[in-house]
Motif scaffolding. Structure first.
Motif, short mmCIF file in Angstrom:
data_model
loop_
_atom_site.label_atom_id
_atom_site.label_comp_id
_atom_site.label_asym_id
_atom_site.label_seq_id
_atom_site.Cartn_x
_atom_site.Cartn_y
_atom_site.Cartn_z
N CYS A 176 0.83 -1.22 0.00
CA CYS A 176 0.00 0.00 0.00
C CYS A 176 0.86 1.26 0.00
O CYS A 176 0.52 2.24 -0.67
CB CYS A 176 -0.94 -0.01 1.21
N ALA A 177 1.96 1.23 0.74
CA ALA A 177 2.86 2.39 0.75
C ALA A 177 3.45 2.62 -0.63
O ALA A 177 3.53 3.76 -1.11
CB ALA A 177 3.96 2.18 1.78
N ALA A 178 3.87 1.54 -1.30
CA ALA A 178 4.46 1.68 -2.63
C ALA A 178 3.43 2.15 -3.65
O ALA A 178 3.78 2.87 -4.61
CB ALA A 178 5.06 0.34 -3.06
N LEU A 179 2.17 1.77 -3.48
CA LEU A 179 1.14 2.12 -4.45
C LEU A 179 0.75 3.60 -4.38
O LEU A 179 0.09 4.10 -5.30
CB LEU A 179 -0.10 1.26 -4.23
N GLN A 180 1.14 4.30 -3.34
CA GLN A 180 0.77 5.70 -3.22
C GLN A 180 1.30 6.53 -4.38
O GLN A 180 0.67 7.50 -4.80
CB GLN A 180 1.28 6.28 -1.89
N ASN A 181 2.44 6.16 -4.92
CA ASN A 181 3.04 6.94 -6.00
C ASN A 181 3.33 6.09 -7.24
O ASN A 181 4.16 6.46 -8.07
CB ASN A 181 4.35 7.59 -5.51
N ALA A 182 2.64 4.96 -7.36
CA ALA A 182 2.88 4.07 -8.49
C ALA A 182 1.99 4.46 -9.68
O ALA A 182 0.86 4.89 -9.49
CB ALA A 182 2.61 2.63 -8.08
N PRO A 183 2.49 4.30 -10.91
CA PRO A 183 1.70 4.60 -12.11
C PRO A 183 0.71 3.48 -12.41
O PRO A 183 0.70 2.89 -13.49
CB PRO A 183 2.77 4.73 -13.19
N ILE A 184 -0.12 3.19 -11.44
CA ILE A 184 -1.11 2.11 -11.51
C ILE A 184 -2.48 2.72 -11.22
O ILE A 184 -2.63 3.51 -10.29
CB ILE A 184 -0.78 1.00 -10.50
N GLN A 185 -3.47 2.36 -12.02
CA GLN A 185 -4.78 2.99 -11.87
C GLN A 185 -5.80 2.11 -11.16
O GLN A 185 -6.75 2.62 -10.58
CB GLN A 185 -5.34 3.38 -13.24
N GLY A 186 -5.62 0.81 -11.20
CA GLY A 186 -6.57 -0.08 -10.57
C GLY A 186 -5.88 -1.25 -9.91
O GLY A 186 -4.82 -1.70 -10.35
N VAL A 187 -6.49 -1.73 -8.81
CA VAL A 187 -5.94 -2.88 -8.07
C VAL A 187 -7.08 -3.83 -7.74
O VAL A 187 -8.11 -3.42 -7.19
CB VAL A 187 -5.25 -2.44 -6.77
N THR A 188 -6.90 -5.08 -8.09
CA THR A 188 -7.84 -6.15 -7.73
C THR A 188 -7.23 -6.98 -6.61
O THR A 188 -6.07 -7.38 -6.69
CB THR A 188 -8.14 -7.06 -8.93
N PHE A 189 -8.01 -7.23 -5.58
CA PHE A 189 -7.59 -8.11 -4.48
C PHE A 189 -8.41 -9.39 -4.58
O PHE A 189 -9.64 -9.35 -4.64
CB PHE A 189 -7.80 -7.44 -3.12
N ARG A 190 -7.70 -10.53 -4.55
CA ARG A 190 -8.37 -11.80 -4.80
C ARG A 190 -7.62 -12.93 -4.09
O ARG A 190 -6.42 -12.81 -3.84
CB ARG A 190 -8.39 -12.05 -6.31
#
Length: 264
Positions: free
Chosen positions: A42-56
């Motif tokens: 979650c910390a890394a995703l704060q500034n990642a060029p990623i628009q969507g995340v699926t949790f499964r």
């Protein structure tokens, strides 16, 4: 760069990340190691060029919740009240971090989402349940309380329904979850990948920075008075109007073409 961990499987396709809980034999519990891995992600995703995340969850099971074996060992091993307070606050850190992700988050519930798994579901922007999925807040049935997830459950389904489910520990199926607003969509397991592809295509047409900005505003809104809401909205609107993304979006609209981020 996203952190790697043996406790999560990550699949990145373009601007969309799928996060798999990868201990299906134990029904993907929220062990302390998995919680640490999720917090780092979650910390890394704060500034990642990623628009969507699926949790499964692997193995057709979302998440069984907290690691009861570890809880029992802690009690038998003489863990103190302060130890359990720290453990609970770490769980709070996780739910806060997942709820505050700037990306569009999709929770895919197959099998069951129990206890802390139910709490993770409530942090998502969209919840897709398989036809046979079940949801339960089982803590009171073993003498515990879903204390840290309660605010997220209330925010998701409202206080009356949250009280009934939390106090009784009752299980509900996908149809009931849909009726409560806990799930947004029900699909057959065989059709899950197609359903996810439809969601991803829709989300990837949205401007990523604008989406993150309004999500941040929505998360803060319940904790602000009306004047704070007005000011936050005005500043956000002004920032977006002057952004390169808005210039591109408006140019694309008048030129009758897709903006440069669409469908990427």
């Amino acid at each position: 760069m996203l952190p790697t961990s043996p406790y999560l499987d990550l699949e990145l396709t373009g601007r969309w990340l799928t996060v798999w809980f990868n201990d299906p034999e134990k029904r993907n519990p929220l062990t302390q190691e998995r919680v640490h891995a999720l917090l780092e992600l979650c910390a890394a995703l704060q500034n990642a060029p990623i628009q969507g995340v699926t949790f499964r969850g692997r193995g057709g099971w979302f998440c069984a919740g907290g690691d009861l074996k570890a809880f029992k060992s802690g009690v038998q091993g003489g863990a103190s009240r302060q130890d359990f307070i720290r453990l609970s606050l770490q769980a709070a850190d996780l739910f806060d971090a997942m709820a505050a992700l700037p990306q569009f988050t999709v929770m895919v519930v197959e099998g069951a989402a129990m206890a802390g798994g139910f709490g993770m579901v409530c942090t998502g922007d969209m919840v897709i349940a398989s036809e046979g999925a079940r949801f339960g807040l089982s803590e009171t049935r073993i003498g515990l309380t879903p204390a840290q997830i309660a605010p997220f459950v209330v925010a998701r389904i409202g206080l009356p329904a949250a009280r009934r489910l939390i106090l009784s520990g009752a299980m509900i199926d996908a149809k009931d979850a849909l009726g409560l607003g806990l799930a947004d969509q029900i699909t057959a397991t065989r059709d899950m990948d197609c359903a996810l592809a439809d969601v991803q295509n829709s989300v990837l047409d949205a401007a990523p920075q604008a989406m993150s900005a309004i999500k941040r505003q929505l998360i803060q809104m319940p904790y602000q008075n009306r004047e704070e809401q007005r000011q936050e909205a005005a500043e956000s609107f002004a920032d977006r109007m002057l952004s390169d993304e808005a210039r591109e979006g408006m140019s694309a609209f008048f030129q009758k073409r897709k903006p440069n981020w669409a469908g990427g």
